[in-house]
Structure formats: structure tokens, C-alpha cells
Design a protein around this motif. Structure first.
Motif, PDB file in Angstrom:
ATOM      1  N   SER A  88       0.808  -1.221   0.000  1.00  0.00           N
ATOM      2  CA  SER A  88       0.000   0.000   0.000  1.00  0.00           C
ATOM      3  C   SER A  88       0.837   1.265   0.000  1.00  0.00           C
ATOM      4  N   GLN A  89       1.978   1.271   0.684  1.00  0.00           N
ATOM      5  CA  GLN A  89       2.789   2.484   0.749  1.00  0.00           C
ATOM      6  C   GLN A  89       3.389   2.825  -0.614  1.00  0.00           C
ATOM      7  N   THR A  90       3.841   1.811  -1.337  1.00  0.00           N
ATOM      8  CA  THR A  90       4.370   2.069  -2.672  1.00  0.00           C
ATOM      9  C   THR A  90       3.244   2.448  -3.630  1.00  0.00           C
ATOM     10  N   ALA A  91       2.078   1.830  -3.453  1.00  0.00           N
ATOM     11  CA  ALA A  91       0.924   2.214  -4.263  1.00  0.00           C
ATOM     12  C   ALA A  91       0.577   3.682  -4.042  1.00  0.00           C
ATOM     13  N   ARG A  92       0.683   4.150  -2.807  1.00  0.00           N
ATOM     14  CA  ARG A  92       0.445   5.564  -2.515  1.00  0.00           C
ATOM     15  C   ARG A  92       1.455   6.441  -3.259  1.00  0.00           C
ATOM     16  N   GLN A  93       2.725   5.996  -3.284  1.00  0.00           N
ATOM     17  CA  GLN A  93       3.737   6.739  -4.020  1.00  0.00           C
ATOM     18  C   GLN A  93       3.376   6.846  -5.505  1.00  0.00           C
ATOM     19  N   CYS A  94       2.829   5.778  -6.052  1.00  0.00           N
ATOM     20  CA  CYS A  94       2.501   5.768  -7.477  1.00  0.00           C
ATOM     21  C   CYS A  94       1.243   6.567  -7.787  1.00  0.00           C
ATOM     22  N   LEU A  95       0.200   6.383  -6.998  1.00  0.00           N
ATOM     23  CA  LEU A  95      -1.116   6.921  -7.330  1.00  0.00           C
ATOM     24  C   LEU A  95      -1.419   8.255  -6.674  1.00  0.00           C
ATOM     25  N   ASN A  96      -0.514   8.696  -5.787  1.00  0.00           N
ATOM     26  CA  ASN A  96      -0.732   9.970  -5.113  1.00  0.00           C
ATOM     27  C   ASN A  96       0.444  10.900  -5.377  1.00  0.00           C
ATOM     28  N   ALA A  97       1.593  10.591  -4.806  1.00  0.00           N
ATOM     29  CA  ALA A  97       2.753  11.481  -4.938  1.00  0.00           C
ATOM     30  C   ALA A  97       3.196  11.630  -6.395  1.00  0.00           C
ATOM     31  N   ASN A  98       3.097  10.529  -7.169  1.00  0.00           N
ATOM     32  CA  ASN A  98       3.531  10.563  -8.573  1.00  0.00           C
ATOM     33  C   ASN A  98       2.357  10.368  -9.528  1.00  0.00           C
ATOM     34  N   LEU A 102       2.765   9.241 -13.547  1.00  0.00           N
ATOM     35  CA  LEU A 102       2.431   7.851 -13.874  1.00  0.00           C
ATOM     36  C   LEU A 102       1.017   7.714 -14.429  1.00  0.00           C
ATOM     37  N   ALA A 103       0.472   8.773 -14.978  1.00  0.00           N
ATOM     38  CA  ALA A 103      -0.907   8.749 -15.472  1.00  0.00           C
ATOM     39  C   ALA A 103      -1.020   8.234 -16.898  1.00  0.00           C
ATOM     40  N   GLY A 104       0.101   7.834 -17.499  1.00  0.00           N
ATOM     41  CA  GLY A 104       0.057   7.315 -18.861  1.00  0.00           C
ATOM     42  C   GLY A 104      -0.477   5.896 -18.922  1.00  0.00           C
ATOM     43  N   ARG A 105      -0.865   5.474 -20.103  1.00  0.00           N
ATOM     44  CA  ARG A 105      -1.256   4.091 -20.360  1.00  0.00           C
ATOM     45  C   ARG A 105      -0.332   3.530 -21.445  1.00  0.00           C
ATOM     46  N   MET A 391      10.702   9.554  -8.885  1.00  0.00           N
ATOM     47  CA  MET A 391      11.282   8.766  -7.798  1.00  0.00           C
ATOM     48  C   MET A 391      10.182   8.011  -7.068  1.00  0.00           C
ATOM     49  N   ILE A 392      10.403   6.718  -6.859  1.00  0.00           N
ATOM     50  CA  ILE A 392       9.496   5.892  -6.058  1.00  0.00           C
ATOM     51  C   ILE A 392      10.333   5.127  -5.047  1.00  0.00           C
ATOM     52  N   ASN A 393      10.081   5.367  -3.778  1.00  0.00           N
ATOM     53  CA  ASN A 393      10.824   4.687  -2.709  1.00  0.00           C
ATOM     54  C   ASN A 393      12.342   4.811  -2.903  1.00  0.00           C
ATOM     55  N   ASP A 394      12.808   6.005  -3.238  1.00  0.00           N
ATOM     56  CA  ASP A 394      14.235   6.299  -3.440  1.00  0.00           C
ATOM     57  C   ASP A 394      14.812   5.666  -4.697  1.00  0.00           C
ATOM     58  N   TYR A 395      13.995   5.028  -5.522  1.00  0.00           N
ATOM     59  CA  TYR A 395      14.445   4.482  -6.791  1.00  0.00           C
ATOM     60  C   TYR A 395      14.081   5.461  -7.911  1.00  0.00           C
ATOM     61  N   ARG A 396      15.001   5.634  -8.850  1.00  0.00           N
ATOM     62  CA  ARG A 396      14.690   6.474 -10.002  1.00  0.00           C
ATOM     63  C   ARG A 396      13.973   5.624 -11.046  1.00  0.00           C
ATOM     64  N   ILE A 397      12.789   6.065 -11.405  1.00  0.00           N
ATOM     65  CA  ILE A 397      11.976   5.368 -12.403  1.00  0.00           C
ATOM     66  C   ILE A 397      12.038   6.168 -13.699  1.00  0.00           C
ATOM     67  N   MET A 398      12.500   5.527 -14.742  1.00  0.00           N
ATOM     68  CA  MET A 398      12.719   6.212 -16.002  1.00  0.00           C
ATOM     69  C   MET A 398      11.422   6.339 -16.807  1.00  0.00           C
ATOM     70  N   LYS A 399      11.361   7.388 -17.584  1.00  0.00           N
ATOM     71  CA  LYS A 399      10.236   7.603 -18.491  1.00  0.00           C
ATOM     72  C   LYS A 399      10.040   6.368 -19.372  1.00  0.00           C
ATOM     73  N   GLY A 400       8.783   5.961 -19.545  1.00  0.00           N
ATOM     74  CA  GLY A 400       8.478   4.793 -20.371  1.00  0.00           C
ATOM     75  C   GLY A 400       8.350   3.499 -19.595  1.00  0.00           C
ATOM     76  N   THR A 401       8.648   3.526 -18.279  1.00  0.00           N
ATOM     77  CA  THR A 401       8.511   2.321 -17.457  1.00  0.00           C
ATOM     78  C   THR A 401       7.033   2.007 -17.251  1.00  0.00           C
ATOM     79  N   ARG A 402       6.678   0.760 -17.346  1.00  0.00           N
ATOM     80  CA  ARG A 402       5.292   0.335 -17.114  1.00  0.00           C
ATOM     81  C   ARG A 402       5.122  -0.046 -15.640  1.00  0.00           C
ATOM     82  N   ILE A 403       3.962   0.278 -15.098  1.00  0.00           N
ATOM     83  CA  ILE A 403       3.689   0.041 -13.685  1.00  0.00           C
ATOM     84  C   ILE A 403       2.494  -0.891 -13.554  1.00  0.00           C
ATOM     85  N   TRP A 404       2.709  -2.022 -12.884  1.00  0.00           N
ATOM     86  CA  TRP A 404       1.615  -2.934 -12.566  1.00  0.00           C
ATOM     87  C   TRP A 404       1.399  -2.887 -11.057  1.00  0.00           C
TER      88      TRP A 404
END
Length: 515
Positions: A88-98, A102-105, A391-404
Motif C-alpha cells: 500500500s505504501q508504494t501504491a500511494r507513491q505511485c497513485l498519489n505522490a507521482n 504515472l498517469a500514462g497508459r 522517484m518511487i521509494n528512493d528508486y529512479r523510475i525512467m520515463k516509459g517504465t510500465r507500472i503494474w
């Protein structure tokens, strides 16, 4: 001599700066966190083999990997990097902070064909076109104002549903036991499809309901498949497995019917009153008069794409939730009696359940909430894609990365949920009373959260609550045997029950209410 000394000093200074820079660079590289990754990647295809062709549903495969590699790990799926989120904490990072980043499909073969080349706003990326179409859909169908305005329509549909079951009981009941055997998976599908066909197009289940069920169920299966061409684009032309051919055939059949309905609505537009207009009529009015929204698409394409998006998103997911809910109720002792007791206390047995009753059915709401926790409509939320570095949990997430985001795994996280695999509606009346699924509590996200959250949540919940309440209020229901109901999950973007839900029913209300 001075020149030589100066040269030495300059060389020393340059070397010092270069060594310091390289040291810091290497030191940073050593301490920079690396996202965990399963070790059994194959050349070229990466981890594709872990999911494609697996006889287990993907969210469970990914859940097992999360147990081994942690709640955030990455996979190489052919040409694409995929980040798998399972807490849930990482999901919050994806769907709230970022949320914005991360709104792309991601683009996909099924989305391209089924979504009319991404004119389907649910499958398209975060663009002004997506936002504008979404606003129109909310205005015309999904806003609180529209949901309330359609209340009588939903009540009428639920009442007709109960009466249809009663007529089937009267015709087919087993005389000795006074019960009828029905497949409630089929009946729930009929209820939701009939309601949505009437609401969107002015048609009824008897006309085209069977076609809708088959075509859109197949759409969800195809959207949920791991197709080689999506991850190894240079092999798309081979169409390994024949999936793109199947998608094209299914889409062609879908578009044929949608085109017929569209032309029918165009012919009849001027003869309808405002009260007689359905959703397709409303879209025609909006898109024909406001061409700025269309983003290069023609109005007909956007109307068809938007209608198919709503029909697809509302039918399979809602009927699946009703089926899972009744299956869980019948597999757990005393749950049915508790719901019926609550209904008798708040509604009585001299009328049908109305939407105004739902706010008093606290236990029924807890049952539905627990159903959505254990069997969310999409166990893997619709995939996201990063449109910029973040950035998600101190990791750099590059443009074009897919999130499941593995909602199923999050909903069964033992570090938050007590006895996470058990069906216990009471948990939402006590310890987890404040936990809701409206996008703020990331431990429970069946409808996702953030700007890509399902806009039809309120309409779906009203349909599920009213449908389940009416069938449980109207009938005594039992399993067909002492064996527990099979809870095997089917493959697809929306995970439904793989087998029928056969039950025995008998009426429990006065006969005049069914006539």
C-alpha cells in the motif's frame, strides 16, 4: 622551469579533480539502490516466460514473486521495463505522490484495436482529449447528480430482475422441494447487461444481450493476455498464437453492431424528447456541437469508442462482483441469515428494497466491501506508464517504465489485514471501520486511486448493492450440495468466476410482490 612547474601543478589539479569525480561517481553507483529483480530472465524475452502460458492467473504469480523479491520489484518484459507494486505504501507513491508522472497508459495491440486506435478514453494516455471525454462521460452518466436522477430506473430494473426469477421459479420449480436450480452467474450478467443496454442505447437484453455478453467477455480476456507482439514489437507481424487476428475479428463484430446503433440514433434524434434520450444520444449532442474535444478523431468514432468503454467497464466487472459476493456468502455459515435479518428489520417483507434503504444496510455494505477486498474487479489494476522520470521509494523510475499494481496482493497483506485470506465482513464494522475504497486508503483500492481512478465507482456500487439486496431479500438461497462453491478465477483483465454459480432458490416474500 616556471612553465614546467605550472604544467605539473595544472596536471596534478586536473588529475585530482578527475579522480575525485570518478570516486564520487563510482561510490554513488555502489550505494545507489537497485530495484530487486527476479534472476531467471531469458535473453531477449526477459521474464516474459513467467507469465505467458502460465496456468495460474497473473496476479497470483506476481504475488509469489513479491513474497520472494519484496513489495517493489522490476521485470524485463521483452523490450519493456515493468515495475510491480505489491504494498500500500508504494501504491500511494505511485497513485498519489507521482499521480501525474504515472498517469500514462502503455500502448498495446488489444487496446489499439478494441479502443478504436485509442479513441477509447479508458485505454488512452493522459492527454487533453482523455480529460475532455472523461468530463463529458461524468456529466452525462456518472456524476452524483446523474446517478441520483437514475435512481428510479435502477430500482425498476432490480424489481423486474426479481420478478423474472420468480416467473422462472414458478415455471421450473421441482415440485417436491418447491425450489428451482439457477445459475446466478448468468442471471447477474443478464441484470447488469440489461440495465446498461437500456441506459446507454435504449435496447434490452432479449434483443442483443447474449451478443454483448460474449463479445465483451472476449474483449476482457484479450485485454488481459500477455501477447508477444506487445513486448517484442519486431515480432508483431508473426502474430504468434493468432491473438491479433482474434482481436480484429472480435472488434469487427463489436463495431458492426455499434455502427448500426449509431446510425439508428442519428435517424431518430429529432423525434426524441429530452426525457427519452439515452447516453448515445447525449454523446452525439456533445461531440457534434463541440468538435474541439475530438483531437483529430471523427465524432462517430469517439461516440462508438466511448460507449464501448462504458459498456465494457460496467458489465463484466459488476456482474463478477455480484457473483463473487453471493459465492462468498453461501460458502460461509450464517452470513446469509445476517443479511436477511438486516433486510427484514429495515425493509420488512411487504415491499421491495429501494435505494433509500441502502444507507441503513450496514452489514450488507460490509459484505460488499469484503468481497471487493478479496476479489477486486481487476486484481491487477489497469497498467500505468511513466510519462517522465520520477522517484518511487528512493528508486529512479525512467520515463516509459510500465507500472503494474497488484491490488489483490495489497488487499491480502498480512502486515495490515488480520487473517487476510478469510471472508470476515465484520472486520469493516470494527477494527477496519474507517477503511474505505474511495481512493484515500491505499490498503483497499479496487477502483484504483488518483486521476486514473474508475469514474464509474458510484454507479457500480449502487448497482451491486441494489442487485444483491433484492435477490437476497426476495429468495432463500442454498448451495446445490454440501460441497463449497468452487472459487476458481478465470483469466482476463477482469477476473470473474471460472465456473457457473449453481444455487437453489425459493421465494420468501408474499406472492403479490412478484407479480
Amino acid at each position: 622551469m616556471d612553465l614546467t612547474l605550472s604544467s605539473l601543478v595544472a596536471a596534478f589539479a586536473t588529475t585530482f579533480v578527475l579522480v575525485t569525480f570518478l570516486y564520487k561517481l563510482l561510490r554513488h553507483k555502489e550505494v545507489s539502490p537497485k530495484i530487486p529483480e527476479p534472476g531467471f530472465a531469458w535473453p531477449i524475452i526477459g521474464h516474459f516466460h513467467l507469465l505467458a502460458g502460465n496456468d495460474r492467473v497473473p496476479h497470483k504469480v506476481l504475488g509469489d514473486l513479491a513474497d520472494k523479491y519484496g513489495p517493489l520489484f522490476q521485470m524485463k518484459m521483452g523490450a519493456h521495463q515493468v515495475l510491480v507494486v505489491s504494498d500500500s505504501q508504494t501504491a500511494r507513491q505511485c497513485l498519489n505522490a507521482n499521480d501525474r508522472a504515472l498517469a500514462g497508459r502503455p500502448k498495446a495491440i488489444a487496446s489499439e484495436h478494441i479502443g478504436y486506435n485509442y479513441a477509447n478514453f479508458g485505454l488512452g494516455s493522459n492527454t487533453p482529449f482523455w480529460r475532455d471525454v472523461r468530463k463529458v462521460v461524468v456529466l452525462e452518466l456518472l456524476s452524483n447528480r446523474r446517478v441520483e436522477a437514475l435512481r428510479r430506473f435502477r430500482e425498476s430494473e432490480a424489481k423486474t430482475f426479481v420478478q423474472d426469477i420468480y416467473r422462472t421459479w414458478a415455471r421450473d420449480k421441482i415440485n417436491e422441494s418447491n425450489v428451482v436450480k439457477l445459475d446466478m452467474k448468468e442471471w447477474f450478467g443478464k441484470l447488469i447487461i440489461d440495465s446498461m443496454l437500456h441506459l446507454l442505447f435504449g435496447h434490452r437484453y432479449e434483443e442483443v444481450g447474449g451478443w454483448v455478453k460474449e463479445v465483451f467477455r472476449r474483449n476482457f480476456e484479450l485485454l488481459g493476455m500477455f501477447i508477444v507482439g506487445d513486448y517484442l514489437p519486431w515480432l508483431r507481424w508473426l502474430d504468434i498464437g493468432g491473438y491479433e487476428k482474434a482481436i480484429k475479428e472480435n472488434t469487427k463484430e463489436m463495431d458492426r453492431v455499434m455502427e448500426d446503433w449509431l446510425q439508428e440514433h442519428k435517424r431518430n434524434r429529432n423525434s426524441k424528447s429530452k426525457e427519452e434520450e439515452d447516453f448515445m444520444d447525449a454523446l452525439l449532442s456533445q461531440f457534434v456541437s463541440n468538435t474541439d474535444i475530438l483531437n483529430g478523431f471523427d465524432a462517430d468514432t469517439v461516440v462508438k469508442a466511448t460507449c464501448t468503454a462504458i459498456l465494457a467497464a460496467s458489465t463484466d466487472t459488476t456482474s463478477a462482483t455480484l457473483t463473487w459476493a453471493l459465492s462468498l456468502i453461501l460458502n460461509n455459515d450464517n452470513i446469509l441469515e445476517k443479511i436477511q435479518g438486516e433486510l427484514d428489520n429495515n425493509v420488512g417483507r411487504e415491499r421491495h428494497v429501494n435505494e433509500s434503504d441502502l444507507s441503513n444496510l450496514i452489514y450488507l455494505q460490509a459484505v460488499i466491501k469484503e468481497t471487493l477486498r478479496l476479489y477486486p474487479p481487476g486484481p491487477l489494476l489497469m497498467p500505468h506508464e511513466s510519462t517522465e522520470d520520477c522517484m518511487i521509494n528512493d528508486y529512479r523510475i525512467m520515463k516509459g517504465t510500465r507500472i503494474w499494481i497488484n491490488a489483490s496482493k495489497i488487499h491480502r497483506d498480512s502486515s495490515f489485514w488480520s487473517d487476510p485470506n478469510a471472508f470476515k465482513p465484520e472486520r469493516f464494522l470494527t477494527k477496519y471501520k474507517e477503511i474505505d475504497f474511495r481512493g484515500n486508503n491505499f490498503e483497499l483500492i479496487p477502483f484504483s486511486s488518483g486521476r486514473r481512478m474508475c469514474p464509474g465507482m458510484s454507479l457500480a456500487l449502487q448497482s451491486v448493492q441494489l442487485g444483491l439486496a433484492n435477490v437476497i431479500h426476495g429468495f432463500d438461497i442454498k448451495r446445490v450440495s454440501d460441497e463449497l462453491i468452487d472459487m476458481t478465477e478465470a483469466f482476463g483483465l477482469s477476473v470473474s468466476k471460472a465456473t457457473p454459480l449453481q444455487v437453489l432458490l425459493t421465494p420468501r416474500l408474499p406472492s403479490h410482490l412478484y407479480l
